[in-house]
Design a protein around this motif. Structure first.
Motif, PDB file in Angstrom:
ATOM      1  N   VAL A 142       0.865  -1.323   0.310  1.00 36.13           N
ATOM      2  CA  VAL A 142      -0.438  -0.236  -0.366  1.00 36.13           C
ATOM      3  C   VAL A 142       1.179   1.452  -0.297  1.00 36.13           C
ATOM      4  O   VAL A 142       2.295   0.868   0.158  1.00 36.13           O
ATOM      5  N   ARG A 143       0.353   2.469  -0.567  1.00 33.48           N
ATOM      6  CA  ARG A 143       0.752   3.933  -0.211  1.00 33.48           C
ATOM      7  C   ARG A 143       0.577   4.508   1.037  1.00 33.48           C
ATOM      8  O   ARG A 143      -0.009   3.922   1.212  1.00 33.48           O
ATOM      9  N   GLU A 144       1.539   5.477   1.040  1.00 34.86           N
ATOM     10  CA  GLU A 144       1.394   5.497   2.818  1.00 34.86           C
ATOM     11  C   GLU A 144      -0.061   6.474   2.924  1.00 34.86           C
ATOM     12  O   GLU A 144      -0.712   6.789   3.897  1.00 34.86           O
ATOM     13  N   SER A 145      -0.563   7.361   1.687  1.00 32.57           N
ATOM     14  CA  SER A 145      -1.430   8.147   1.744  1.00 32.57           C
ATOM     15  C   SER A 145      -3.123   6.623   1.280  1.00 32.57           C
ATOM     16  O   SER A 145      -3.470   7.098   2.241  1.00 32.57           O
ATOM     17  N   ASP A 146      -2.532   5.791   1.518  1.00 31.23           N
ATOM     18  CA  ASP A 146      -3.906   4.608   1.768  1.00 31.23           C
ATOM     19  C   ASP A 146      -3.772   4.181   3.722  1.00 31.23           C
ATOM     20  O   ASP A 146      -4.796   3.572   3.604  1.00 31.23           O
ATOM     21  N   ILE A 147      -2.710   4.600   4.441  1.00 33.15           N
ATOM     22  CA  ILE A 147      -3.524   4.111   5.678  1.00 33.15           C
ATOM     23  C   ILE A 147      -3.939   5.338   6.787  1.00 33.15           C
ATOM     24  O   ILE A 147      -3.413   6.624   6.463  1.00 33.15           O
ATOM     25  N   LEU A 148      -5.349   4.963   7.287  1.00 36.04           N
ATOM     26  CA  LEU A 148      -5.281   6.351   8.032  1.00 36.04           C
ATOM     27  C   LEU A 148      -4.694   6.206   9.680  1.00 36.04           C
ATOM     28  O   LEU A 148      -4.606   6.843   9.870  1.00 36.04           O
ATOM     29  N   TYR A 149      -4.883   4.085   9.984  1.00 37.75           N
ATOM     30  CA  TYR A 149      -4.328   4.211  11.373  1.00 37.75           C
ATOM     31  C   TYR A 149      -3.759   2.788  11.480  1.00 37.75           C
ATOM     32  O   TYR A 149      -4.644   1.645  10.880  1.00 37.75           O
ATOM     33  N   ALA A 150      -3.487   2.526  12.494  1.00 38.52           N
ATOM     34  CA  ALA A 150      -3.040   1.270  13.100  1.00 38.52           C
ATOM     35  C   ALA A 150      -3.256   1.342  14.144  1.00 38.52           C
ATOM     36  O   ALA A 150      -2.383   1.795  15.269  1.00 38.52           O
ATOM     37  N   VAL A 151      -3.868  -0.153  15.459  1.00 41.33           N
ATOM     38  CA  VAL A 151      -4.287  -0.149  16.401  1.00 41.33           C
ATOM     39  C   VAL A 151      -3.783  -1.836  16.237  1.00 41.33           C
ATOM     40  O   VAL A 151      -4.501  -3.049  15.883  1.00 41.33           O
ATOM     41  N   GLU A 152      -3.638  -2.176  17.796  1.00 36.57           N
ATOM     42  CA  GLU A 152      -2.988  -3.017  18.355  1.00 36.57           C
ATOM     43  C   GLU A 152      -4.038  -3.726  18.786  1.00 36.57           C
ATOM     44  O   GLU A 152      -4.491  -3.049  19.259  1.00 36.57           O
ATOM     45  N   GLU A 153      -4.885  -5.302  17.865  1.00 37.68           N
ATOM     46  CA  GLU A 153      -5.305  -6.055  18.853  1.00 37.68           C
ATOM     47  C   GLU A 153      -5.383  -7.157  19.110  1.00 37.68           C
ATOM     48  O   GLU A 153      -4.944  -7.766  18.044  1.00 37.68           O
ATOM     49  N   GLY A 154      -4.650  -7.329  20.384  1.00 41.88           N
ATOM     50  CA  GLY A 154      -3.942  -8.856  20.964  1.00 41.88           C
ATOM     51  C   GLY A 154      -2.894  -9.125  20.634  1.00 41.88           C
ATOM     52  O   GLY A 154      -2.210  -8.337  20.451  1.00 41.88           O
ATOM     53  N   ARG A 155      -2.632 -10.092  20.370  1.00 41.58           N
ATOM     54  CA  ARG A 155      -1.049 -10.321  18.830  1.00 41.58           C
ATOM     55  C   ARG A 155      -0.926  -9.402  17.850  1.00 41.58           C
ATOM     56  O   ARG A 155       0.111  -9.521  16.926  1.00 41.58           O
ATOM     57  N   ASN A 156      -2.067  -8.808  17.228  1.00 41.10           N
ATOM     58  CA  ASN A 156      -2.202  -8.190  15.785  1.00 41.10           C
ATOM     59  C   ASN A 156      -2.185  -6.882  16.042  1.00 41.10           C
ATOM     60  O   ASN A 156      -2.379  -5.643  16.619  1.00 41.10           O
ATOM     61  N   LEU A 157      -2.105  -6.269  15.238  1.00 42.59           N
ATOM     62  CA  LEU A 157      -2.064  -5.147  14.466  1.00 42.59           C
ATOM     63  C   LEU A 157      -3.292  -4.890  13.674  1.00 42.59           C
ATOM     64  O   LEU A 157      -2.978  -5.261  12.554  1.00 42.59           O
ATOM     65  N   ASN A 158      -3.972  -3.863  13.530  1.00 42.57           N
ATOM     66  CA  ASN A 158      -4.949  -4.181  12.437  1.00 42.57           C
ATOM     67  C   ASN A 158      -5.065  -2.369  11.692  1.00 42.57           C
ATOM     68  O   ASN A 158      -5.228  -1.872  12.281  1.00 42.57           O
ATOM     69  N   VAL A 159      -4.505  -2.850  10.547  1.00 48.13           N
ATOM     70  CA  VAL A 159      -4.013  -1.374   9.773  1.00 48.13           C
ATOM     71  C   VAL A 159      -5.633  -1.206   9.264  1.00 48.13           C
ATOM     72  O   VAL A 159      -5.900  -2.057   8.074  1.00 48.13           O
ATOM     73  N   THR A 160      -6.100  -0.249   9.329  1.00 48.76           N
ATOM     74  CA  THR A 160      -7.167   0.459   8.792  1.00 48.76           C
ATOM     75  C   THR A 160      -7.405   1.001   7.262  1.00 48.76           C
ATOM     76  O   THR A 160      -5.993   1.927   7.424  1.00 48.76           O
ATOM     77  N   LEU A 161      -7.451   1.204   6.705  1.00 46.51           N
ATOM     78  CA  LEU A 161      -7.158   2.186   5.424  1.00 46.51           C
ATOM     79  C   LEU A 161      -7.548   3.166   5.073  1.00 46.51           C
ATOM     80  O   LEU A 161      -9.152   2.730   5.067  1.00 46.51           O
ATOM     81  N   ILE A 162      -7.964   3.915   4.360  1.00 47.52           N
ATOM     82  CA  ILE A 162      -8.815   4.801   3.980  1.00 47.52           C
ATOM     83  C   ILE A 162     -10.195   4.517   3.147  1.00 47.52           C
ATOM     84  O   ILE A 162     -11.176   4.991   3.163  1.00 47.52           O
ATOM     85  N   ASP A 163      -9.600   3.355   2.519  1.00 51.41           N
ATOM     86  CA  ASP A 163     -11.217   3.018   1.761  1.00 51.41           C
ATOM     87  C   ASP A 163     -11.811   2.022   2.668  1.00 51.41           C
ATOM     88  O   ASP A 163     -13.231   0.896   2.176  1.00 51.41           O
ATOM     89  N   GLY A 164     -11.535   1.905   4.069  1.00 49.49           N
ATOM     90  CA  GLY A 164     -12.496   1.700   4.714  1.00 49.49           C
ATOM     91  C   GLY A 164     -11.739  -0.099   5.054  1.00 49.49           C
ATOM     92  O   GLY A 164     -12.777  -0.728   5.774  1.00 49.49           O
ATOM     93  N   ARG A 165     -11.060  -0.898   4.236  1.00 50.98           N
ATOM     94  CA  ARG A 165     -10.465  -2.108   4.146  1.00 50.98           C
ATOM     95  C   ARG A 165      -9.626  -2.320   5.698  1.00 50.98           C
ATOM     96  O   ARG A 165      -8.570  -1.298   6.382  1.00 50.98           O
ATOM     97  N   HIS A 166      -9.533  -3.625   6.315  1.00 49.31           N
ATOM     98  CA  HIS A 166      -8.353  -3.726   7.289  1.00 49.31           C
ATOM     99  C   HIS A 166      -7.277  -5.052   7.139  1.00 49.31           C
ATOM    100  O   HIS A 166      -8.054  -5.415   6.471  1.00 49.31           O
ATOM    101  N   ILE A 167      -6.391  -4.785   7.554  1.00 50.62           N
ATOM    102  CA  ILE A 167      -5.770  -5.682   7.437  1.00 50.62           C
ATOM    103  C   ILE A 167      -4.865  -5.434   8.786  1.00 50.62           C
ATOM    104  O   ILE A 167      -4.286  -5.243   9.054  1.00 50.62           O
TER     105      ILE A 167
END
Length: 237
Positions: A142-167
């Protein structure tokens, strides 16, 4: 520079390998060595294309697929590296292809090959680098501008993209921030979060509200940078 050659004409492929080896020797003391991997079909190339800095492609003898199809597959996988289309039976110049595509005539001449490498290097200098995000079974670029924010959830990091997807990435916020800290838009307001300051809607008392309404607390040591970044990105069109 890592180079991928995909050509279904064996003689042409071997000749291009030899020319690239000579070009690598010539550039060794300057722009650097060229490391080349060669493929006779697209399957192996498309299994892991993101490792390459430039592609040389001409597929015109394989039934049901051409070099144009391979370009489409590369773009679908997120490749933004320069792609050199070697024109032989197919004149790729007649096709609508992305701006990162360069054209080279066959038989390939040493001087024209060298010029294509120089052109590819210029494209690379102006290409926005991609950020690698790995889930258990899939890798995203992804590009820098694709990432909205990222939050730790347990052992994973939930990366939220600007289009609403979660990785869901198997890492920590600290590890992600170390990977992307060269991008000035990113801020780690706490040990478990990373935010993209270009998407801050407003700054409050030790907190930031993002464009999707999510609110993050900001450590006092980060407030000055958050305010500066917020002001910078808010003034951009």
């Amino acid at each position: 520079m890592h180079v991928a050659v995909c050509d279904d004409n064996v003689a042409d492929r071997k000749q291009l390998e030899r020319l690239l080896k000579r070009e690598s020797d010539r550039r060794a003391a300057g722009s650097g060595i060229l490391y080349t991997d060669s493929f006779g079909n697209s399957a192996a190339l498309l299994s892991n294309p993101m490792q390459y800095d430039v592609f040389y492609i001409d597929v015109c003898k394989t039934e049901g697929i051409t070099g144009v199809d391979i370009v489409s597959d590369l773009m679908a996988k997120g490749v933004n590296a320069p792609i050199v289309m070697c024109c032989s039976q197919i004149n790729y110049r007649e096709h609508s292809l992305p701006p990162n595509v360069i054209f080279l005539n066959k038989p390939v001449k040493a001087a024209e090959l060298s010029a294509s490498i120089d052109h590819a290097l210029k494209i690379m200098e102006n290409t926005e680098p991609l950020i690698e995000l790995r889930e258990d079974k899939e890798t995203y670029y992804v590009r820098e501008s694709d990432i909205l924010y990222a939050v730790e959830e347990g052992r994973n990091l939930n990366v939220t993209l600007i289009d609403g997807r979660h990785i869901m990435v198997n890492t920590t916020a600290a590890n992600l921030f170390s990977q992307i800290e060269s991008f000035p838009s990113f801020l780690a307001p706490s040990l478990k979060t990373v935010i993209n300051c270009r998407y801050i809607e407003k700054i409050g008392f030790y907190k930031a509200t993002m464009t999707d309404g999510r609110i993050f607390k900001i450590h006092r040591d980060c407030m000055a940078y958050a305010k500066s970044a917020f002001s910078q990105y808010k003034t951009q069109p």
